[in-house]
Scaffold this active site. Structure first.
Site, PDB file in Angstrom:
ATOM      1  CG  ASP A   1      -1.720   1.381   1.120  1.00  0.00           C
ATOM      2  OD1 ASP A   1      -1.765   2.045   0.374  1.00  0.00           O
ATOM      3  OD2 ASP A   1      -2.617   1.266   2.097  1.00  0.00           O
TER       4      ASP A   1
ATOM      5  CE  LYS B   1      -1.614  11.874 -11.314  1.00  0.00           C
ATOM      6  NZ  LYS B   1      -0.733  10.503 -11.071  1.00  0.00           N
TER       7      LYS B   1
ATOM      8  CE1 TYR C   1      -5.175  12.241 -10.440  1.00  0.00           C
ATOM      9  CE2 TYR C   1      -5.893  13.689 -12.001  1.00  0.00           C
ATOM     10  CZ  TYR C   1      -5.436  12.554 -11.641  1.00  0.00           C
ATOM     11  OH  TYR C   1      -4.897  11.851 -12.767  1.00  0.00           O
ATOM     12  N   GLY C   2      -5.336  17.710  -9.557  1.00  0.00           N
ATOM     13  CA  GLY C   2      -4.521  18.314 -10.189  1.00  0.00           C
ATOM     14  C   GLY C   2      -3.123  18.747  -9.498  1.00  0.00           C
ATOM     15  CB  ALA C   3      -2.323  20.590  -6.429  1.00  0.00           C
TER      16      ALA C   3
END
Length: 532
Positions: free
Chosen positions: A59, A155, A151-153
């Site tokens: 994990d 990536k 999420y965008g941050a």
């Protein structure tokens, strides 16, 4: 104990290898004769029989994951690693207000902290093979993603890390990031996207995406995007921001779980009618200059810091101090509890930040991950808490202090660069998400500034007097707040550097390598040799 079965057989490690794109990548590399070591969370009995011999159940959200993977490889006799492909990732869909601390931490742990820590742990094996690291990003890194802001941050942060690390490891290990677009996997449903919001039949299959990722890996481009439509979207997101923002604004979902405290109405003024500014990291540097600027202008100012500030007596009556260590969840919760007892914030300046300089390969990973915690994790948690608890005044402004490194890269501080790229991406998504509520979001990109922070981490302070005074940065911030700007790059010189970095990134990265990384390496060599 497993042994290398064929010393000439390339060894490829793929995270997220049991589903979607990762599984398709594993299939491609096995078909090419590589020994594929798959990392995933599924029990071994749920993995296909052809994967089980070199499958490792881990994990990646756990803090010990990178150490465990390195130990498993050692036990299996893996002495070199030709390719490391970071494909594991999770998403989260919804309004920024509704992002829980647990969801934010999960995204940061799997999408960002794990790739950084695992790369660090496996670098000796990659260096031994003159290997190659591929980070799987997303076109969301270049677009405003109001419903996927965290999420965008993650990536965007991954891209910032990859481009600076590539420069550090040049000639020893190849580093790249590949941005796929939406793919027909189970990630959308797991992220909480409503079925009527996404038509997965329009998305390409995992194998289609995986084949294009492999082609990008073979080209060894620093940054690659799969598919012509995705390349167009990325180009629009990076260079025609107004169009991308307008399109994204039409997709914003409303928050569902905002808490409104009726005993402390949002926007309540202080007893003497003053407006309220909250500053994290307000004890020193740019944060302190912002505190002094707003206090002199007659505002009530709240400082959040782990150390008590030395405040000018003339403005002491205008300031409140909340002692909190934002590197830890308890510190963030403490700050929010105290803010709930104060007037709603008209301006919030998130200035708290640290650095950790030096070659990533030789750094202490715990120190590097703390940079992520303070520079990125804390602002995400604090912002979500302010919104969720309705602690912002109507037409409030949120200010995020990023860095000029977003435009130039930062070899010698790759994780710091990651944190600031991620913060910049988050601020952009947040600006789109909050526009309908008449709140504003400003991202500030300061260059070298005359602060103790810069003095501590710079390899050369002989020209410190040329750095911008923090008071000037604070003045730019105050002006931007009044004008409700979206972006601030203080100083003409910094603006010119940012422009060059946008149109000729190789040039600015070369300059950063020469002026920062190579000097840091030279200083490190002097220390090891005992030279003053």
């Amino acid at each position: 104990m497993h042994q290398n079965r064929n010393t000439s057989q390339p060894v490829v490690l793929i995270t997220g290898a049991t589903d979607g794109i990762g599984r398709a990548l594993a299939h491609i590399y096995r078909a090419r004769g590589a020994r594929v070591i798959g990392i995933g969370r599924r029990p071994a009995e749920e993995v296909s029989s052809d994967q089980r011999s070199d499958y490792c159940r881990v994990d990646l959200a756990q803090p010990f994951a990178s150490t465990l993977v390195a130990d498993v490889l050692r036990q299996r006799g893996v002495a070199r690693l030709d390719r490391l492909i970071h494909c594991a990732g999770i998403g989260s869909y919804g309004a920024v207000d509704d992002q829980t601390p647990e969801a934010i931490d999960a995204l940061l742990d799997v999408n960002l902290r794990a790739p950084i820590a695992l790369t660090h742990a496996l670098l000796p094996l990659l260096i031994a093979a003159h290997g190659h690291v591929t980070f799987i990003g997303s076109i969301a890194a270049a677009l405003p993603a109001p419903n996927y802001a965290v999420y965008g941050a993650t990536k965007a942060a991954l891209e910032g890390f990859a481009r600076s690390l590539r420069e550090e490891l040049r000639g020893r290990v190849g580093v790249q990031i590949v941005h796929p677009g939406a793919t027909r996997t189970g990630m959308h449903a797991k992220s909480g996207v409503p079925p009527d919001r996404v038509n997965e039949r329009r998305f390409p299959s995992p194998m289609w995406t995986a084949e294009r990722i492999v082609r990008a890996i073979e080209r060894n481009a620093a940054v690659a995007t799969t598919g012509s439509v995705n390349r167009l979207l990325r180009c629009v997101g990076r260079h025609v921001g107004g169009i991308a923002d307008a399109v994204a604004a039409r997709q914003v979902v409303a928050p569902q779980h905002t808490i409104v405290d009726t005993t402390h109405p949002p926007g309540m003024l202080s007893t003497d009618g003053r407006r309220h500014c909250v500053v994290t990291g307000g004890a020193n540097g740019i944060g302190r200059a912002v505190v002094e600027r707003y206090a002199r202008d007659g505002w009530l100012v709240t400082i959040i810091d782990r150390e008590a500030p030395q405040i000018n007596r003339a403005i002491q009556d205008a300031t409140t101090f909340i002692q909190a260590d934002l590197a830890h969840s308890e510190g963030i919760a403490r700050a929010l509890r105290h803010l709930a007892a104060l007037p709603a914030a008209d301006v919030v300046v998130q200035s708290a930040g640290i650095n950790a300089v030096g070659a990533f390969a030789a750094s202490a990973i715990d120190e590097q991950l703390t940079v992520i915690d303070i520079n990125l994790r804390a602002p995400l948690h604090l912002t979500a808490g302010l919104l969720h608890l309705a602690l912002l005044a109507p037409r409030a402004t949120l200010v995020f202090i990023a860095s000029l490194s977003v435009y130039t890269g930062y070899p010698g501080a790759a994780v710091y660069a990651a944190s600031k790229d991620g913060l910049s991406s988050y601020a952009r998504s947040l600006r789109v998400a909050l526009a309908q509520r008449h709140m504003n979001v400003i991202t500030v990109y300061p260059g070298p500034t005359r602060t103790a922070h810069a003095r501590r981490y710079s390899p050369d302070n002989r020209r410190e007097s040329r750095r911008m005074a923090p008071e000037r940065v604070a003045a730019c911030i105050a002006t931007a707040v009044e004008r409700r700007c979206a972006r601030v790059i203080p100083g003409i010189t910094n603006q010119a550097v940012a422009l060059i970095g946008s149109v000729a990134p190789t040039l600015t990265m070369y300059a950063m390598r020469k002026t920062i990384f190579e000097r840091l390496e030279a200083l490190s060599g002097d220390v090891k040799a005992g030279r003053p």
